[in-house]
Design a protein around this motif. Structure first.
Motif, mmCIF file in Angstrom:
data_model
loop_
_atom_site.group_PDB
_atom_site.id
_atom_site.type_symbol
_atom_site.label_atom_id
_atom_site.label_comp_id
_atom_site.label_asym_id
_atom_site.label_seq_id
_atom_site.Cartn_x
_atom_site.Cartn_y
_atom_site.Cartn_z
ATOM 1 N N ARG A 6 42.502 -35.526 34.992
ATOM 2 C CA ARG A 6 41.496 -36.047 36.195
ATOM 3 C C ARG A 6 41.889 -35.233 37.448
ATOM 4 O O ARG A 6 42.949 -34.550 37.429
ATOM 5 C CB ARG A 6 41.787 -37.651 36.481
ATOM 6 N N GLY A 64 36.701 -36.988 35.713
ATOM 7 C CA GLY A 64 37.449 -36.464 34.629
ATOM 8 C C GLY A 64 37.093 -34.978 34.460
ATOM 9 O O GLY A 64 36.364 -34.480 35.066
ATOM 10 N N ARG A 96 34.352 -35.417 31.392
ATOM 11 C CA ARG A 96 35.162 -36.393 30.609
ATOM 12 C C ARG A 96 35.631 -36.167 29.319
ATOM 13 O O ARG A 96 36.229 -36.987 28.602
ATOM 14 C CB ARG A 96 34.673 -37.795 30.611
#
Length: 306
Positions: A6, A64, A96
């Motif tokens: 992240r 993300g 992500r």
């Protein structure tokens, strides 16, 4: 808890962190994939450095990282369809994918069964690059007998575009740095150095002219094709770059036709397409992986393992 890459501010590889986050679980209409491999693409690090690009994909901070992934379904929601626990799968989840777990809603348009004899490392690099290459060639109606100029031929999308163009029966000229020439020859392309004087070098290689072009990095190849008399509607550029010349197609992964990835995986299984993996990094070395990918000197794809 589970691991995920992240970032809390926009910037280069230094903003990426491997964090411990609450373990996600599948909702009623979702499946959860335990990710084993995630392929990197230029768009991934471009999103982390360009807030306007992130906004186009609906990504806000904290965010993300990554788009492509492969792994195994390990949770299935009560109303989820199409997949079962234990299924090997690969897919795309923009913003992500570099995480231990990815949740995907079903029916899924961005999750596919991983074919037998295709490894997770290979499957995990296919969605964005494979679909983009397919869309870029479809946009120009590439066919047998064409002589096509492919800009950025040694990159992650280029390795698929070169091989798909060869399978279509086209002659392929690919722009690249001289250090990648032998690599491109092994894929079936005739390499040509990018940069000033490209039109003259293309003329020397193809005195009868080129009939189509796709530019997967910048606009040099597209502008050269126009200079050499190729009609704009037989030229394509990737959608995430500068504005294209008038009349030239833009193409991205979302523009690929039905069955594009299935055709690519069939060609991989038959040996007609190879997927060069340039380097593999554990997730703890995500910054090094992104730095290596962003330098654009690698021959093939970069994979992050989890």
């Amino acid at each position: 808890m589970s691991k995920a890459v992240r970032y809390r501010r926009f910037g280069g590889p230094e903003v990426l962190e491997v964090q411990e986050i609450p373990e996600p679980h599948a909702a009623a209409d979702e499946v959860r994939v335990r990710v084993t491999a995630a392929g990197l693409n230029p768009m991934d690090w471009q999103i982390t450095t360009q807030p306007d690009m992130a906004a186009r994909f609906g990504i806000t901070l904290p965010a993300g990282f990554g788009s492509d992934f492969a792994g195994v379904v390990d949770e299935v929601g009560a109303h989820a369809t199409g997949f079962a626990i234990g299924d090997r799968v690969y897919g795309a989840a923009i913003g992500r994918s570099v995480a231990e777990f990815v949740l995907v809603k079903t029916p899924a348009e961005t999750l596919w069964p991983t074919p037998e004899r295709v490894s997770d490392e290979v499957a995990g690099v296919l969605p964005v690059s494979g679909l983009t290459a397919s869309a870029a060639l479809a946009a120009i109606g590439l066919h047998a007998g064409d002589t096509v100029l492919i800009g950025g031929a040694a990159g992650g999308v280029g390795v698929f575009a070169v091989q798909l163009a060869k399978l279509a029966g086209a002659r392929v000229l690919g722009t690249a740095s001289e250090g990648t020439f032998e690599f491109l020859r092994q894929l079936g392309a005739e390499p040509v150095a990018y940069g000033p004087g490209l039109a003259d070098r293309v003329r020397a290689l193809a005195p009868q002219g080129i009939t189509a072009a796709t530019d997967l990095f910048g606009r040099d190849a597209a502008e050269t094709a126009l200079q050499l008399g190729v009609a704009p509607d037989r030229i394509s550029v990737v959608a995430d770059g500068p504005a294209p010349p008038p009349g030239v197609h833009t193409a991205g992964a979302l523009d690929a036709g039905p069955g594009a990835l299935e055709r690519i995986t069939d060609a991989i299984r038959s040996g007609d397409i190879s997927v060069p993996i340039a380097a593999t990094f554990p997730v703890e070395r995500i910054r090094q992986a992104v730095t290596t990918q962003a330098e654009r000197h690698v021959h093939g794809k970069i994979v992050v393992t989890l």
